[in-house]
Design an enzyme around this catalytic site. Sequence first.
Site, PDB file in Angstrom:
ATOM      1  N   GLU A 132      -5.387  20.513  34.372  1.00 14.50           N
ATOM      2  CA  GLU A 132      -5.057  21.323  35.564  1.00 14.50           C
ATOM      3  C   GLU A 132      -4.952  22.870  35.021  1.00 14.50           C
ATOM      4  O   GLU A 132      -4.345  23.043  34.215  1.00 14.50           O
ATOM      5  CB  GLU A 132      -3.786  21.006  36.158  1.00 14.50           C
ATOM      6  CG  GLU A 132      -3.566  21.731  37.532  1.00 14.50           C
ATOM      7  CD  GLU A 132      -2.268  21.225  38.197  1.00 14.50           C
ATOM      8  OE1 GLU A 132      -2.178  20.447  39.121  1.00 14.50           O
ATOM      9  OE2 GLU A 132      -1.262  21.383  37.490  1.00 14.50           O
ATOM     10  N   ASP A 156       5.811  28.950  41.014  1.00 14.96           N
ATOM     11  CA  ASP A 156       5.915  28.919  39.498  1.00 14.96           C
ATOM     12  C   ASP A 156       7.214  29.442  38.950  1.00 14.96           C
ATOM     13  O   ASP A 156       7.744  30.699  39.598  1.00 14.96           O
ATOM     14  CB  ASP A 156       4.792  29.458  38.822  1.00 14.96           C
ATOM     15  CG  ASP A 156       3.414  28.759  39.107  1.00 14.96           C
ATOM     16  OD1 ASP A 156       3.357  27.486  38.860  1.00 14.96           O
ATOM     17  OD2 ASP A 156       2.476  29.204  39.399  1.00 14.96           O
ATOM     18  N   TYR A 201      -0.755  15.184  44.227  1.00 14.58           N
ATOM     19  CA  TYR A 201       0.345  15.990  43.121  1.00 14.58           C
ATOM     20  C   TYR A 201       1.733  15.881  43.567  1.00 14.58           C
ATOM     21  O   TYR A 201       2.198  16.319  44.605  1.00 14.58           O
ATOM     22  CB  TYR A 201       0.109  17.497  43.024  1.00 14.58           C
ATOM     23  CG  TYR A 201       0.853  18.373  41.830  1.00 14.58           C
ATOM     24  CD1 TYR A 201       2.192  18.228  41.932  1.00 14.58           C
ATOM     25  CD2 TYR A 201       0.203  18.961  40.882  1.00 14.58           C
ATOM     26  CE1 TYR A 201       2.972  18.602  40.642  1.00 14.58           C
ATOM     27  CE2 TYR A 201       0.613  19.648  40.106  1.00 14.58           C
ATOM     28  CZ  TYR A 201       2.149  19.477  39.827  1.00 14.58           C
ATOM     29  OH  TYR A 201       2.848  20.165  39.096  1.00 14.58           O
TER      30      TYR A 201
END
Length: 280
Positions: free
Chosen positions: A51, A62, A177
């Site tokens: 990924e 993030d 995911y």
Amino acid sequence: MSDSRYAAAFARLAAAREGAFVPFTVLGDPDPETSLAVLESFAAGGADMLELGIAFSDPVADGPTIQAADLRALAAGVTPPVALEVLAEFRRRHPELPLGLLLYANLVQRPGPQAFSRRLAAAGADSVLIADLPPEEAAPFARAAKTAGIGLVSMVTPLTRPARLAAIAARGGPYLYVVSRAGVTGRDASLATTAAPLLARLRAVTAIPTLLGFGIGKPAQVRAALAAGATGAISGSAAVEIIARHAPAGRPGPRARRALLAELADFTAAMKAATRRGGA
């Protein structure tokens, strides 16, 4: 091609009674040449699929570790076209390894979903996950990705409501995911207790493979992810921390580069071993 590479990989792993280990890095971190070598280290360590991120100025999903990786790549002049050049070169070397991108909607909207999807396909990507794309807005992106031959991966979290979870799963994709906990990316002391119930809810509504991410940085956490019912585990911040340690200011010198690549290959091998029954 996207479905065939992922389908072949998941079938191979199921036959071997192994889970998938999927390392993450930002393309171009700390510089394009070293980044390509980083991808080779992942492959040498036995990664089942990769990924990959494209550096972005506002990576809202993030944490600090991957934000710093984005900044290192941007400082090295890594634009989306440069990132895709790195991807394309790696694809030429590894024609069978599934490669997915995790990025943000602005990067797609600027050229437009159709043009961007065609660029991803030309570079050799198999899938794309747009982290800040609400499911209600996904239809045009999904159509563009499908036309280009790329799978659109959806993300679910412990906070996803049951009806919404079923609707997301119904869209399909090469995998889902599964976010292990609320919050942004980053290493965690232990896998959140919310992962197992979420994976159980998913198994009740879909047979799509599930890759658990966020907070996974140790072999024990890979084993815990598989024990909780995930098909595999994604590890991002732990790998990116290794890059940051050896190349904190960008392109590393020869000695630091050798140490970086060796540690990444060892890290990948240890995490992959944990996907095997009785693995370390």
